[in-house]
Design a protein around this motif. Structure first.
Motif, mmCIF file in Angstrom:
data_model
loop_
_atom_site.group_PDB
_atom_site.id
_atom_site.type_symbol
_atom_site.label_atom_id
_atom_site.label_comp_id
_atom_site.label_asym_id
_atom_site.label_seq_id
_atom_site.Cartn_x
_atom_site.Cartn_y
_atom_site.Cartn_z
ATOM 1 N N LYS A 43 0.795 -1.223 0.000
ATOM 2 C CA LYS A 43 0.000 0.000 0.000
ATOM 3 C C LYS A 43 0.835 1.285 0.000
ATOM 4 N N PHE A 44 2.151 1.171 0.048
ATOM 5 C CA PHE A 44 2.986 2.347 0.225
ATOM 6 C C PHE A 44 4.065 2.478 -0.846
ATOM 7 N N ASP A 45 4.356 3.734 -1.183
ATOM 8 C CA ASP A 45 5.598 4.047 -1.873
ATOM 9 C C ASP A 45 6.674 4.177 -0.806
ATOM 10 N N PRO A 46 7.924 3.850 -1.124
ATOM 11 C CA PRO A 46 8.960 3.878 -0.083
ATOM 12 C C PRO A 46 9.159 5.246 0.553
ATOM 13 N N TRP A 47 8.961 6.332 -0.217
ATOM 14 C CA TRP A 47 9.154 7.674 0.337
ATOM 15 C C TRP A 47 8.005 8.107 1.238
ATOM 16 N N ASP A 48 6.906 7.351 1.252
ATOM 17 C CA ASP A 48 5.770 7.673 2.108
ATOM 18 C C ASP A 48 5.801 6.908 3.428
ATOM 19 N N LEU A 49 6.776 6.040 3.602
ATOM 20 C CA LEU A 49 6.875 5.278 4.836
ATOM 21 C C LEU A 49 7.348 6.173 5.967
ATOM 22 N N SER A 50 6.969 5.838 7.181
ATOM 23 C CA SER A 50 7.354 6.646 8.336
ATOM 24 C C SER A 50 8.862 6.615 8.533
ATOM 25 N N GLY A 51 9.380 7.741 9.013
ATOM 26 C CA GLY A 51 10.818 7.870 9.199
ATOM 27 C C GLY A 51 11.425 8.802 8.179
ATOM 28 N N GLY A 52 12.627 9.297 8.457
ATOM 29 C CA GLY A 52 13.301 10.209 7.542
ATOM 30 C C GLY A 52 13.860 9.494 6.332
ATOM 31 N N CYS A 53 13.953 10.222 5.229
ATOM 32 C CA CYS A 53 14.454 9.624 3.982
ATOM 33 C C CYS A 53 15.928 9.253 4.076
ATOM 34 N N GLU A 54 16.664 9.871 5.003
ATOM 35 C CA GLU A 54 18.093 9.589 5.127
ATOM 36 C C GLU A 54 18.366 8.444 6.098
ATOM 37 N N GLU A 55 17.314 7.852 6.675
ATOM 38 C CA GLU A 55 17.488 6.809 7.661
ATOM 39 C C GLU A 55 17.050 5.449 7.118
ATOM 40 N N GLU A 56 17.606 4.401 7.682
ATOM 41 C CA GLU A 56 17.146 3.052 7.373
ATOM 42 C C GLU A 56 15.887 2.784 8.173
ATOM 43 N N ARG A 57 14.906 2.179 7.531
ATOM 44 C CA ARG A 57 13.651 1.878 8.205
ATOM 45 C C ARG A 57 13.380 0.381 8.148
ATOM 46 N N TYR A 58 12.831 -0.144 9.231
ATOM 47 C CA TYR A 58 12.623 -1.582 9.364
ATOM 48 C C TYR A 58 11.135 -1.857 9.570
ATOM 49 N N PHE A 59 10.630 -2.897 8.861
ATOM 50 C CA PHE A 59 9.210 -3.244 8.949
ATOM 51 C C PHE A 59 9.041 -4.755 8.839
ATOM 52 N N ILE B 110 14.526 -0.860 4.523
ATOM 53 C CA ILE B 110 14.334 0.022 3.374
ATOM 54 C C ILE B 110 15.129 1.303 3.570
ATOM 55 N N PHE B 111 15.826 1.725 2.529
ATOM 56 C CA PHE B 111 16.621 2.950 2.604
ATOM 57 C C PHE B 111 16.804 3.526 1.203
ATOM 58 N N LYS B 112 17.206 4.762 1.155
ATOM 59 C CA LYS B 112 17.454 5.430 -0.117
ATOM 60 C C LYS B 112 18.950 5.470 -0.374
ATOM 61 N N LYS B 113 19.346 4.897 -1.498
ATOM 62 C CA LYS B 113 20.772 4.852 -1.848
ATOM 63 C C LYS B 113 21.238 6.232 -2.266
ATOM 64 N N LYS B 114 22.400 6.631 -1.770
ATOM 65 C CA LYS B 114 22.945 7.939 -2.094
ATOM 66 C C LYS B 114 23.734 7.860 -3.385
ATOM 67 N N ARG B 115 23.417 8.766 -4.295
ATOM 68 C CA ARG B 115 24.101 8.761 -5.585
ATOM 69 C C ARG B 115 25.531 9.266 -5.451
ATOM 70 N N ALA B 116 26.376 8.847 -6.421
ATOM 71 C CA ALA B 116 27.763 9.291 -6.419
ATOM 72 C C ALA B 116 27.863 10.792 -6.631
ATOM 73 N N THR B 117 26.962 11.356 -7.426
ATOM 74 C CA THR B 117 26.986 12.803 -7.666
ATOM 75 C C THR B 117 26.687 13.565 -6.394
ATOM 76 N N ASP B 118 25.816 13.006 -5.533
ATOM 77 C CA ASP B 118 25.515 13.659 -4.271
ATOM 78 C C ASP B 118 26.731 13.637 -3.354
ATOM 79 N N VAL B 119 27.459 12.520 -3.371
ATOM 80 C CA VAL B 119 28.653 12.425 -2.552
ATOM 81 C C VAL B 119 29.687 13.446 -3.004
ATOM 82 N N ASP B 120 29.843 13.592 -4.323
ATOM 83 C CA ASP B 120 30.797 14.575 -4.842
ATOM 84 C C ASP B 120 30.400 15.981 -4.444
#
Length: 238
Positions: free
Chosen positions: A49-65, A166-176
């Motif tokens: 029922k959810f998109d990953p960005w709509d799950l509770s918790g911050g986008c920069e954090e790992e979330r467990y369900f 569930i987590f959001k992978k950080k792109r290489a361009t963001d790291v740069d």
């Protein structure tokens, strides 16, 4: 307890960062066999029922369900991977999770990537999910010993539960971009201005002899030298 998510709110500075083995043995196994969990950190959701960005918790954090798997077809064994506005697609093969004490396989781990849209035409996103399940019936993970004087029935599995990280992978361009402001200036680009220099008759700037002559040490206000050793000659600039 936090009312919005039903998850345990950890104090500032604390992070929930269990190993794969701990997730399977201490949390998923207890969930499957309806036994008390170590803490209420992981809550139940219907992942479909959810998109990953709509799950509770911050986008920069790992979330467990905990997620109860659903069959894609009534007569089939394939799981339904549809979720929100897209679907989760498996990448690579399942990897076994072994017990650090006995070396036996206690669970399996599968990596998924979230795609927006419909299968075959979906757009890949940066959202990643690690799905954990218990190993087969021959594994000790599927046997939960019954404790004496226990009021909980921990002998019969209760549904096809899986544990999702569930987590959001950080792109290489963001790291740069994050490290762009930390770049140091090469030494050959640094220019020093000698404020003690003199101008020659032809207009060229001559460095002061104070750079190599120890007699240019000035005296402090109490009459002592500013350096570790004093010089018998007084600086002409003093």
């Amino acid at each position: 307890m936090e009312r919005k998510t039903g998850m345990l709110k950890l104090p500032p500075g604390f992070r929930f960062h269990p190993t794969d083995e701990e997730l399977v043995v201490q949390y998923l196994k207890r969930k499957v066999f309806s036994c008390p969990l170590p803490s209420s950190v992981i809550r139940d959701i219907n992942l479909a029922k959810f998109d990953p960005w709509d799950l509770s918790g911050g986008c920069e954090e790992e979330r467990y369900f905990f997620n109860l798997k659903e069959a894609k077809y009534p007569t089939g064994s394939r799981s339904n991977r549809a979720a929100g506005s897209g679907y989760w697609k498996a990448t690579g093969k399942e990897k076994p999770i072994k017990s650090s004490s006995f070396g036996q396989v206690v669970g399996m781990k599968q990596v998924f990537v979230f795609f927006r849209g419909k299968p075959a035409t979906g757009a890949k996103t940066d959202w990643v999910m690690h799905e954990y399940r218990l190993a087969g019936a021959e594994s000790p993970a599927c046997v939960f010993p019954q404790r004496k004087n226990s009021t909980h029935s921990c002998t019969v599995p209760n549904g096809d539960w899986v544990l999702c990280r569930i987590f959001k992978k950080k792109r290489a361009t963001d790291v740069d971009a994050d490290t762009a402001g930390d770049e140091t200036i090469p030494c050959n680009m640094i220019q020093f201005i000698d404020l003690m220099g003199e101008t020659d008759r032809d207009g060229s700037h001559q460095p002061s002899t104070c750079l190599s002559d120890s007699s240019c040490l000035t005296e402090s206000s109490d009459g002592s030298s500013g350096g570790e050793e004093s010089d018998s000659r007084r600086s002409p600039l003093a």
